[in-house]
Design an enzyme around this catalytic site. Structure first.
Site, PDB file in Angstrom:
ATOM      1  N   ASP A  14       0.857  -1.180   0.000  1.00 12.19           N
ATOM      2  CA  ASP A  14       0.000   0.000   0.000  1.00 12.19           C
ATOM      3  C   ASP A  14       0.897   1.235   0.000  1.00 12.19           C
ATOM      4  O   ASP A  14       1.715   1.419   0.899  1.00 12.19           O
ATOM      5  CB  ASP A  14      -0.906  -0.007   1.235  1.00 12.19           C
ATOM      6  N   GLN A  15       0.746   2.050  -1.040  1.00  6.25           N
ATOM      7  CA  GLN A  15       1.454   3.329  -1.112  1.00  6.25           C
ATOM      8  C   GLN A  15       2.961   3.143  -1.332  1.00  6.25           C
ATOM      9  O   GLN A  15       3.770   3.877  -0.772  1.00  6.25           O
ATOM     10  CB  GLN A  15       1.176   4.156   0.148  1.00  6.25           C
ATOM     11  N   CYS A  54      -6.577   4.566  -2.405  1.00  2.20           N
ATOM     12  CA  CYS A  54      -6.634   3.138  -2.065  1.00  2.20           C
ATOM     13  C   CYS A  54      -7.814   2.399  -2.681  1.00  2.20           C
ATOM     14  O   CYS A  54      -7.645   1.501  -3.505  1.00  2.20           O
ATOM     15  CB  CYS A  54      -6.655   2.972  -0.547  1.00  2.20           C
ATOM     16  N   HIS A 104      -9.921  -2.936   1.072  1.00  2.00           N
ATOM     17  CA  HIS A 104     -10.752  -1.738   1.246  1.00  2.00           C
ATOM     18  C   HIS A 104     -12.103  -1.857   0.553  1.00  2.00           C
ATOM     19  O   HIS A 104     -12.609  -0.893  -0.032  1.00  2.00           O
ATOM     20  CB  HIS A 104     -10.005  -0.493   0.757  1.00  2.00           C
ATOM     21  N   ASP A 295      -1.038  -0.469  -4.731  1.00  2.00           N
ATOM     22  CA  ASP A 295      -2.240   0.220  -5.195  1.00  2.00           C
ATOM     23  C   ASP A 295      -1.938   1.615  -5.737  1.00  2.00           C
ATOM     24  O   ASP A 295      -2.674   2.138  -6.563  1.00  2.00           O
ATOM     25  CB  ASP A 295      -3.315   0.277  -4.102  1.00  2.00           C
ATOM     26  N   HIS A 296      -0.846   2.237  -5.284  1.00  2.00           N
ATOM     27  CA  HIS A 296      -0.401   3.543  -5.759  1.00  2.00           C
ATOM     28  C   HIS A 296       0.924   3.833  -5.070  1.00  2.00           C
ATOM     29  O   HIS A 296       1.438   2.999  -4.312  1.00  2.00           O
ATOM     30  CB  HIS A 296      -1.425   4.651  -5.463  1.00  2.00           C
TER      31      HIS A 296
END
Length: 515
Positions: A14-15, A54, A104, A295-296
């Site tokens: 994540d991130q 997200c 999420h 996700d990013h």
């Protein structure tokens, strides 16, 4: 007997911006397990999320569809149960499927085709985080990012994120071991596991053993930070929204946050290593395609921005490394995105587009993974969440990236020759044709006013529903993993020697249970 297709294991961060990994060339990032996968597989050098936030990004990843097609606008958009996912398709193609960790999901469907889900999620599953485009410049302090997160960066023995990721990793490895046990006892279907971790997402807080991998004086500061007056309008709105425009950070605070982020990148990398080791222990590594992505990304102070929510490279790019049977060693420069993974999984599984229940927006990446030529070189992004009153669109094609928002001047960058995106080429006469072509493409593909109307309508309905749910209407949607202790380990209705034989892996030779 027909040989089953390969297993699929997706390890998701994540991130995580690829720029902060050794596999993608960071000078000091310690990511040996990701590096090892990249060394024996394919590294995608222009992979993007389809929305730099997200939930929307994950819904695009799961469905193979852009967020405007499935109304996955923000972190409180419902992921509708009627939207087919790769988990549905893989199950119909004979795979057993599992999700361990974060996805999420928002709404009452908390599995979306996964046969097993072995952990809860880390964030709310309801409409609490709904933005308001009719007051897009108002902060929502309860859940908006702010600079306090950066200021509090550092070391801790435990955080809610460390607790969560330790659980996710353990649950994923136990599920793999159980799959091996069942295979030893006769089950032959391939598996698809998604292990989805929260790190290195802020807050930037790391355990000492990961922090100590790095020294303060080797942490590089952001490479390009424009003067406030030189920021584009969207970046100015983002800076206001996250308080970066009026809460100053010291150089020590920025360095400490970047230090902790790198530490947590290494922590996430350790989870890759644990899962790959488990695949090796159960004899499935050579028959498993392992995919690592995120996700990013995270701006981490680049351009004066933090977190995500924009289409600059550190926010919109994601790592994408694939290794396993049929995957050649190498790198590919072709632009691609997370919507391409659903058709990639179908390709791996031996399925065809005939199985699709809805149109998708991606293509299989297996030709690139096999080292073949692929003429497709494009990635599409859409952002319809907080801190903007209109959709923000990204098109990456070849070396050029175009960013459009109806209320902002266009942006055009050559991200190959100018990876820090220091020079906006949108008004450069030498790029007039390219800028005009991109503008025409945006006008043909998107109606910003109509999309804005749809976004606002869903925001209003979700805020009304959230108010009712807060008052007691309905039940919460947060996922509770099923657990029946009466059937675990050794119980009175079991023969303990049979239970021991079932749990032992590999089974004893000559065991009646051994296939």
């Amino acid at each position: 007997m027909t040989t089953p297709p390969p297993n699929i294991v997706v390890i998701m961060a994540d991130q995580l911006a690829p720029h902060f990994t050794g596999a993608y060339g960071h000078e000091i990032a310690k990511t040996p397990h990701l590096d090892a996968l990249a060394a024996r597989g394919m590294r995608f050098d222009a992979a993007y999320c389809n929305s730099p936030l997200c939930a929307p990004s994950r819904f695009a990843f799961m469905s193979g569809q852009l967020i405007s097609r499935i109304a996955a606008y923000d972190n409180a958009s419902e992921f509708k149960a009627t939207t087919p996912t790769f988990a549905h398709y893989l199950k119909s193609l004979g795979y057993r499927t599992c999700l361990s960790g974060k996805m999420h999901f928002v709404g009452p469907d908390q599995k979306h085709g996964f046969e097993d889900r072995v952990t809860t999620d880390i964030y709310p599953a309801d409409f609490a985080w709904t933005p308001d485009w009719e007051a897009h410049d108002e902060r929502i302090d309860k859940w908006y990012h702010n600079m306090q997160t950066v200021k509090e960066s550092g070391i801790a023995q435990a955080t809610f994120q460390i607790d969560y990721d330790d659980e996710v990793g353990f649950a994923a490895r136990r599920w793999l071991m159980n799959a091996a046990r069942e295979k030893a006892h006769g089950r032959r279907d391939p598996f698809a596991l998604v292990a989805s971790f929260i790190h290195p997402h802020d807050p930037y807080v790391a355990r000492p053993e990961w922090w100590d991998l790095y020294a303060d004086d080797e942490i590089a500061m952001p490479a390009f930070v424009p003067e406030p007056a030189a920021q584009d309008p969207f970046s100015k709105r983002l800076m206001d929204g996250i308080e970066a425009s009026y809460v100053p950070l010291t150089e020590a605070e920025v360095r400490r946050a970047r230090h902790a982020y790198l530490a947590n990148v290494s922590y996430f990398d350790s989870k890759i290593g644990e899962i790959v080791k488990t695949l090796d222990e159960i004899g499935e590594l050579e028959n498993t395609i392992v995919i690592v992505t995120a996700d990013h990304g995270d701006m981490l102070g680049e351009r004066g921005l933090w977190y995500k929510m924009n289409f600059f490279e550190h926010s919109a790019r994601v790592p994408l490394v694939m290794a396993g049977p049929g995957v050649t060693m190498g790198t590919t420069p072709n632009a691609c995105s997370l919507v391409d993974l659903l058709p990639t999984f179908l390709d791996i599984a031996g399925g065809s587009t005939d199985v699709l229940g809805e149109p998708i927006d991606g293509r299989s990446l297996m030709p690139l993974a096999r080292g073949e030529d692929d003429p497709t070189d494009v990635a599409i992004g859409e952002y319809c969440a907080e801190m903007t009153p209109y959709p923000v669109i990204m098109i990456r094609r070849g070396p050029l990236k175009y960013i459009h928002c109806d209320v902002d001047p266009p942006q055009l960058y050559d991200v190959v020759s100018d990876p820090l995106e220091t020079t906006n080429l949108a008004t450069d006469p030498a790029y007039a044709k390219q800028a005009a072509d991109f503008a025409q493409e945006v006008a043909q593909r998107w109606d910003g006013e109509a999309l804005r109307t749809k976004v606002i309508a869903t925001q209003k309905s979700r805020r009304a529903l959230h108010a009712a749910m807060e008052a007691g209407a309905g039940e919460h949607w947060d996922y509770n993993p099923p657990s029946d202790a009466s059937q675990q380990y050794v119980r009175n209705h079991m023969d303990w020697t049979v239970a021991a034989g079932h749990y032992r892996y590999p089974p004893l030779k000559g065991s009646n249970d051994e296939a």
